[in-house]
Design a protein around this motif. Structure first.
Motif, PDB file in Angstrom:
ATOM      1  N   GLN A  78      -7.534  -3.956  -2.328  1.00  0.00           N
ATOM      2  CA  GLN A  78      -6.571  -3.535  -1.551  1.00  0.00           C
ATOM      3  C   GLN A  78      -5.866  -4.871  -0.784  1.00  0.00           C
ATOM      4  OE1 GLN A  78     -10.008  -3.446   2.206  1.00  0.00           O
ATOM      5  NE2 GLN A  78     -11.337  -3.235   0.349  1.00  0.00           N
ATOM      6  N   SER A  79      -4.166  -4.554  -0.535  1.00  0.00           N
ATOM      7  CA  SER A  79      -4.304  -5.780  -0.685  1.00  0.00           C
ATOM      8  C   SER A  79      -3.366  -6.173   1.154  1.00  0.00           C
ATOM      9  CB  SER A  79      -2.388  -5.252  -0.705  1.00  0.00           C
ATOM     10  OG  SER A  79      -1.745  -6.234  -0.349  1.00  0.00           O
ATOM     11  N   GLY A  80      -3.879  -7.884   1.499  1.00  0.00           N
ATOM     12  CA  GLY A  80      -2.997  -8.103   2.793  1.00  0.00           C
ATOM     13  C   GLY A  80      -1.912  -7.344   3.249  1.00  0.00           C
ATOM     14  N   TYR A  81      -1.108  -7.588   2.873  1.00  0.00           N
ATOM     15  CA  TYR A  81       0.486  -7.567   2.547  1.00  0.00           C
ATOM     16  C   TYR A  81       1.003  -8.592   2.808  1.00  0.00           C
ATOM     17  CZ  TYR A  81      -0.973  -2.891   4.026  1.00  0.00           C
ATOM     18  OH  TYR A  81      -1.794  -1.719   4.542  1.00  0.00           O
ATOM     19  N   ALA A  82       1.809  -9.342   2.541  1.00  0.00           N
ATOM     20  CA  ALA A  82       2.817 -10.430   2.788  1.00  0.00           C
ATOM     21  C   ALA A  82       3.039 -10.780   3.468  1.00  0.00           C
ATOM     22  CB  ALA A  82       3.704 -10.845   1.338  1.00  0.00           C
ATOM     23  N   SER A  83       3.286  -9.972   4.797  1.00  0.00           N
ATOM     24  CA  SER A  83       3.120 -10.133   6.077  1.00  0.00           C
ATOM     25  C   SER A  83       2.571  -9.186   7.182  1.00  0.00           C
ATOM     26  CB  SER A  83       5.052  -9.675   6.943  1.00  0.00           C
ATOM     27  OG  SER A  83       5.082  -8.515   6.091  1.00  0.00           O
ATOM     28  N   GLN A  84       2.534  -9.616   8.307  1.00  0.00           N
ATOM     29  CA  GLN A  84       2.242  -8.839   9.651  1.00  0.00           C
ATOM     30  C   GLN A  84       3.128  -8.063  10.175  1.00  0.00           C
ATOM     31  OE1 GLN A  84       0.117 -12.956  11.593  1.00  0.00           O
ATOM     32  NE2 GLN A  84      -1.674 -11.695  10.521  1.00  0.00           N
ATOM     33  N   TRP A  97       5.272  -4.279  11.751  1.00  0.00           N
ATOM     34  CA  TRP A  97       5.063  -3.512  11.082  1.00  0.00           C
ATOM     35  C   TRP A  97       5.413  -3.076   9.745  1.00  0.00           C
ATOM     36  CZ3 TRP A  97       2.463   1.215  12.637  1.00  0.00           C
ATOM     37  CH2 TRP A  97       3.134   2.729  12.708  1.00  0.00           C
ATOM     38  N   ALA A  98       4.329  -3.346   8.855  1.00  0.00           N
ATOM     39  CA  ALA A  98       5.182  -4.020   7.297  1.00  0.00           C
ATOM     40  C   ALA A  98       4.838  -3.114   6.338  1.00  0.00           C
ATOM     41  CB  ALA A  98       4.033  -5.118   7.317  1.00  0.00           C
ATOM     42  N   VAL A  99       5.729  -1.282   6.882  1.00  0.00           N
ATOM     43  CA  VAL A  99       5.947  -0.868   5.732  1.00  0.00           C
ATOM     44  C   VAL A  99       6.129  -1.139   4.175  1.00  0.00           C
ATOM     45  CG1 VAL A  99       6.309   1.668   5.212  1.00  0.00           C
ATOM     46  CG2 VAL A  99       5.048   1.213   7.503  1.00  0.00           C
ATOM     47  N   LEU A 100       7.199  -1.241   4.820  1.00  0.00           N
ATOM     48  CA  LEU A 100       8.033  -1.875   3.549  1.00  0.00           C
ATOM     49  C   LEU A 100       7.299  -3.071   2.474  1.00  0.00           C
ATOM     50  CD1 LEU A 100      10.720  -0.811   1.418  1.00  0.00           C
ATOM     51  CD2 LEU A 100      11.540  -2.873   2.679  1.00  0.00           C
ATOM     52  N   ASP A 101       6.661  -3.855   2.503  1.00  0.00           N
ATOM     53  CA  ASP A 101       6.179  -4.730   2.486  1.00  0.00           C
ATOM     54  C   ASP A 101       4.751  -4.444   1.593  1.00  0.00           C
ATOM     55  OD1 ASP A 101       8.142  -6.908   2.721  1.00  0.00           O
ATOM     56  OD2 ASP A 101       7.076  -8.195   4.271  1.00  0.00           O
ATOM     57  N   ALA A 102       3.886  -3.688   2.928  1.00  0.00           N
ATOM     58  CA  ALA A 102       2.563  -2.968   2.233  1.00  0.00           C
ATOM     59  C   ALA A 102       2.869  -2.578   0.255  1.00  0.00           C
ATOM     60  CB  ALA A 102       2.340  -1.763   3.326  1.00  0.00           C
ATOM     61  N   ILE A 103       4.173  -1.105   0.968  1.00  0.00           N
ATOM     62  CA  ILE A 103       4.776  -0.776  -0.381  1.00  0.00           C
ATOM     63  C   ILE A 103       4.450  -1.014  -1.932  1.00  0.00           C
ATOM     64  CG2 ILE A 103       6.262   1.053  -1.368  1.00  0.00           C
ATOM     65  CD1 ILE A 103       6.760   2.104   1.460  1.00  0.00           C
ATOM     66  N   ASP A 104       5.558  -2.297  -1.209  1.00  0.00           N
ATOM     67  CA  ASP A 104       5.674  -3.401  -2.618  1.00  0.00           C
ATOM     68  C   ASP A 104       4.200  -4.288  -3.138  1.00  0.00           C
ATOM     69  OD1 ASP A 104       8.250  -2.242  -2.444  1.00  0.00           O
ATOM     70  OD2 ASP A 104       9.100  -4.531  -1.747  1.00  0.00           O
ATOM     71  N   ASP A 105       3.658  -4.352  -1.827  1.00  0.00           N
ATOM     72  CA  ASP A 105       2.349  -5.631  -2.707  1.00  0.00           C
ATOM     73  C   ASP A 105       1.198  -4.671  -2.657  1.00  0.00           C
ATOM     74  OD1 ASP A 105       4.035  -7.504  -1.387  1.00  0.00           O
ATOM     75  OD2 ASP A 105       2.934  -6.969   0.534  1.00  0.00           O
ATOM     76  N   THR A 106       0.946  -3.311  -2.889  1.00  0.00           N
ATOM     77  CA  THR A 106      -0.271  -2.437  -2.833  1.00  0.00           C
ATOM     78  C   THR A 106       0.767  -2.208  -4.394  1.00  0.00           C
ATOM     79  OG1 THR A 106      -0.570  -1.808  -0.967  1.00  0.00           O
ATOM     80  CG2 THR A 106      -0.925  -0.167  -2.800  1.00  0.00           C
ATOM     81  N   GLU A 107       1.667  -1.624  -4.770  1.00  0.00           N
ATOM     82  CA  GLU A 107       2.910  -1.432  -6.472  1.00  0.00           C
ATOM     83  C   GLU A 107       2.120  -2.710  -6.605  1.00  0.00           C
ATOM     84  OE1 GLU A 107       4.033   0.016  -9.459  1.00  0.00           O
ATOM     85  OE2 GLU A 107       3.226   0.979  -8.248  1.00  0.00           O
ATOM     86  N   ARG A 108       1.860  -4.105  -6.949  1.00  0.00           N
ATOM     87  CA  ARG A 108       2.149  -5.148  -7.340  1.00  0.00           C
ATOM     88  C   ARG A 108       0.447  -5.359  -7.873  1.00  0.00           C
ATOM     89  NH1 ARG A 108       6.393  -7.078  -5.198  1.00  0.00           N
ATOM     90  NH2 ARG A 108       6.063  -7.829  -3.270  1.00  0.00           N
ATOM     91  N   LEU A 109      -0.380  -4.680  -6.581  1.00  0.00           N
ATOM     92  CA  LEU A 109      -1.678  -4.915  -6.739  1.00  0.00           C
ATOM     93  C   LEU A 109      -2.431  -3.644  -7.680  1.00  0.00           C
ATOM     94  CD1 LEU A 109      -4.887  -6.139  -6.109  1.00  0.00           C
ATOM     95  CD2 LEU A 109      -4.586  -5.175  -4.167  1.00  0.00           C
ATOM     96  N   ARG A 110      -1.747  -2.767  -8.150  1.00  0.00           N
ATOM     97  CA  ARG A 110      -2.285  -1.441  -8.755  1.00  0.00           C
ATOM     98  C   ARG A 110      -1.458  -1.979 -10.111  1.00  0.00           C
ATOM     99  NH1 ARG A 110       0.081   1.711 -12.090  1.00  0.00           N
ATOM    100  NH2 ARG A 110       2.129   1.507 -12.022  1.00  0.00           N
ATOM    101  N   GLN A 111      -0.193  -2.957 -10.139  1.00  0.00           N
ATOM    102  CA  GLN A 111      -0.139  -3.151 -11.643  1.00  0.00           C
ATOM    103  C   GLN A 111      -1.589  -4.128 -12.171  1.00  0.00           C
ATOM    104  OE1 GLN A 111       4.006  -4.185 -11.972  1.00  0.00           O
ATOM    105  NE2 GLN A 111       5.060  -2.339 -10.931  1.00  0.00           N
ATOM    106  N   ARG A 112      -1.037  -5.346 -11.509  1.00  0.00           N
ATOM    107  CA  ARG A 112      -2.466  -5.729 -11.698  1.00  0.00           C
ATOM    108  C   ARG A 112      -4.413  -5.540 -12.728  1.00  0.00           C
ATOM    109  NH1 ARG A 112      -7.307  -8.951 -10.559  1.00  0.00           N
ATOM    110  NH2 ARG A 112      -6.678 -11.179 -11.255  1.00  0.00           N
TER     111      ARG A 112
END
Length: 369
Positions: free
Chosen positions: A92-98, A100-115
């Protein structure tokens, strides 16, 4: 191998021949444990089960109002334990921002998946599971990064393209201004104006609530159109104002226009359309919203959608939007919509959440046979 007897070698070889090949076994992990950290400003958490089935669920959480206190380390979702007990690793990513953070959430979740996959290269399958705003994250992720996922689940999801979402939010706000003109404590420019964005969230909710209570007849008409109970109306309008202001901030201006919109369902629609406030979009903001929060319906991975009864946040008129997009785009496979369950927003039991993920996993196993 030191001091190995012929008998020991035979036992070792027989065991190797009788056990399944490594590519059919889940990769090993070191028992149940949790890892936490941060990636480019986004807190994250990964929970591992005692016996890992080799599959990982990337879990996308919902809308978090700006200014909400964030605990450290990032806490597990209320459904994480059930998923872990079912054998899944849950990231689970908490996202870099609070907000309606859909765009951040996509990028942050992808970074976590890669990790995750870098540390567990033998991962068998990867799923994305989203709740509420996170449902939109899950759907957008499957559209944009299908090569990294075996499928996804959107529960109580706001599965709407950005322009549709913005139009729905704006409709609520201009309708509120029509039915409750001059509401005390709210800006004259309307809940879509910059002045509304500067209001504290508690003050916004209280002012909307007072206006609703002062005019029960208007409240009933608006609640009926928004598909919520009268007692839920103040919360719904306040939420729509928060989300709309987030869209304004994130995209640099009013991201949608209602100047040519013909509204229906607001009582006397002729009078409503003649008098309701018309709002012009900021062209650059409108273009950016459509680009960043686009959904096309062009799926190439299995997707399950499920909603709740009496959900004041994701109401029935939202539910057919994404399946219609998918049908128009010729999605293969088409998203599957499960029957509604529970009452309220995201009112799923942990067992129901696990069942949705297991359904996807079992279908994948059947396809592999």
């Amino acid at each position: 191998m030191r001091n190995a007897t012929p008998l020991a070698l035979c036992f070792g070889l027989c065991a190797a021949l009788l056990s399944p090949p490594t590519w059919t076994r889940p990769p090993a992990v070191s028992g149940p444990h949790t890892e936490t950290g941060a990636l480019q400003g986004a807190p994250w958490r990964i929970d591992y089960p005692a016996r890992w089935n080799g599959e990982v669920v990337l879990l996308a959480h919902g809308f978090e109002p700006v200014g909400t206190s964030r605990p450290e380390p990032w806490p597990g979702n209320e459904n994480s334990e059930a998923l872990v007990n079912a054998g899944y690793a849950v990231a689970q990513s908490g996202y870099a921002s609070q907000g309606w953070a859909v765009l951040d959430a996509i990028d942050d979740t992808e970074r976590l998946r890669q990790r995750f996959v870098a540390r567990h290269p033998d991962t068998k399958r990867t799923w994305i599971l989203g709740f509420s705003m996170g449902g939109a994250v899950a759907v957008a992720t499957l559209e944009r990064l299908p090569q990294h996922y075996d499928g996804g689940v959107s529960l109580c999801g706001a599965n709407l393209p950005g322009d549709v979402l913005a139009a729905e939010m704006l409709a609520s706000l201009v309708a509120f201004a029509y039915f409750f003109p001059g509401a005390t404590g709210l800006p004259e420019g309307g809940l879509w104006s910059p002045a509304a964005g500067a209001l504290p969230q508690a003050a916004l909710f209280e002012a909307v609530g007072r206006a609703v209570q002062a005019n029960p007849e208007a409240a009933a008409t608006l609640a009926r159109r928004l598909e919520v109970g009268v007692d839920e109306l103040a919360g719904t309008v306040s939420l729509h104002a928060l989300v709309f202001q987030q869209l304004v901030i994130r995209h640099g201006g009013i991201p949608v226009s209602n100047q040519d919109t013909v509204y229906v369902g607001f009582g006397d629609d002729t009078a409503f359309n003649a008098s309701v406030r018309r709002v012009a979009a900021t062209p650059a903001a409108q273009a950016r919203l459509k680009r960043e929060l686009r959904l096309t319906g062009a799926l190439r991975r299995p997707l399950l959608l499920q909603y709740n009864h009496s959900d004041p946040s994701v109401t029935p008129r939202f539910e057919p939007v994404y399946p219609a997009l998918a049908a128009k785009a010729g999605a293969s496979p088409a998203p599957r919509v499960l029957p509604r369950t529970g009452d309220g927003h995201c009112a799923f039991t942990p067992d129901e959440v696990v069942a949705a993920v297991v359904m996807q996993s079992q279908a994948a196993s059947a396809r592999d046979e």
